[in-house]
Design a protein around this motif. Structure first.
Motif: not given
Length: 304
Positions: A263-292
């Motif tokens: 992805i670092r070599m081809y950064p435009d060719e992955w689905v960056w809109m997908h909320k890939r990192w929404r699990v934080v400290n074991g919790k699945d964040l809501s959209r609002r929490e994830y934006l924050e």
């Protein structure tokens, strides 16, 4: 009910359009896709926000939403007729020279772990062309007509699509393994399935691990494979053979490390809109929490 009405109303015109688009030269389809991406980008405000915030927070630079949609659109329009893509336009990079011969001749099933990069549909079609029988596991589409179109496009190349839907989907996957064919899965997204925690771009993610578990249980070969565009009509394939002695955690770690590298070599060719990192400290964040959470990460980066 709404889904059923939509499917009934648009099924015939949708498949007529599919047949028409499939007959167009590939370069025409590519430009239709890219012009379409240009037109729709301003309207996808929520997705644009996640592309910009996630790429800045994890990659360290802001990715153009248009370029992400252009890649996805081109993948979709290319998939209408992948036979137009010439084999000489594909460059194969292999971790070991005999990787294809090995999985073809050793009488074992093979699990292919891949991601939503480049033209991910082309990867399965390439294996078919090389004489392999392959199935892909996929999550059901929101609208049935979209699911039918995906299945029709893939079946035209001999690709079996297995929809993840309880016991039936699991049985079909095991049948593929029993027959010693290739079973491919896109495991780069956050889903509510059996997963293993790992690190991706320095942060925790959950990686779907069912196919890896099946591979270990059935003594299957494991290949990590990615596909990226060099330009409009040329492609790089990266194939990595994984030591069968590796644990599930080690396989997931290797997968994430390789995917991050490419992805670092081809950064435009992955689905960056997908909320890939929404699990934080074991919790699945809501959209609002994830934006924050994303905004907090960017503030911390700025302060440092």
């Amino acid at each position: 009910m709404v889904n059923k009405i939509i499917t009934t109303v648009i099924r015939v015109p949708a498949f007529i359009l599919l047949k028409f688009l499939s007959a167009l030269p590939i370069i025409v389809r590519i430009y239709i896709a890219r012009i379409g991406a240009l037109l729709v980008t301003p309207f996808l405000k929520r997705e644009n926000l996640f592309i910009k915030l996630q790429s800045k927070a994890f990659l360290g630079k802001e990715i153009s939403p248009y370029k992400v949609y252009a890649n996805i659109g081109q993948t979709f329009f290319e998939a209408f007729n992948l036979k137009d893509i010439k084999e000489e336009n594909i460059v194969i990079h292999k971790s070991r020279e005999d990787i294809l011969e090995k999985i073809q001749n050793d009488n074992k099933p093979t699990i292919v772990l891949t991601a939503h990069t480049g033209n991910w549909e082309l990867l399965a079609a390439y294996f078919i062309k090389k004489g392999f029988k392959i199935a892909t596991a996929a999550r059901k589409a929101r609208f049935k007509i979209a699911q039918e179109m995906i299945e029709k496009i893939r079946s035209a190349y001999g690709i079996q699509t297995i929809w993840r839907c309880g016991n039936q989907g699991a049985k079909e996957i095991l049948d593929v393994i029993k027959n010693k064919h290739l079973m491919a899965g896109l495991i780069d997204q956050h889903t509510r399935v059996t997963s293993i925690s790992s690190t991706f771009f320095g942060h925790e993610v959950k990686v779907p691990s069912s196919l890896i578990k099946i591979a270990k249980k059935n003594d299957a070969n494991i290949i990590i494979a990615f596909n990226f565009r060099k330009d409009l009509t040329h492609y790089d394939f990266y194939l990595h053979y994984i030591d069968p002695e590796c644990s599930r955690e080690e396989i997931v770690k290797t997968y994430n490390e390789l995917l991050e590298k490419y992805i670092r070599m081809y950064p435009d060719e992955w689905v960056w809109m997908h909320k890939r990192w929404r699990v934080v400290n074991g919790k699945d964040l809501s959209r609002r929490e994830y934006l924050e959470h994303l905004n907090n990460l960017l503030t911390e980066k700025k302060d440092n």
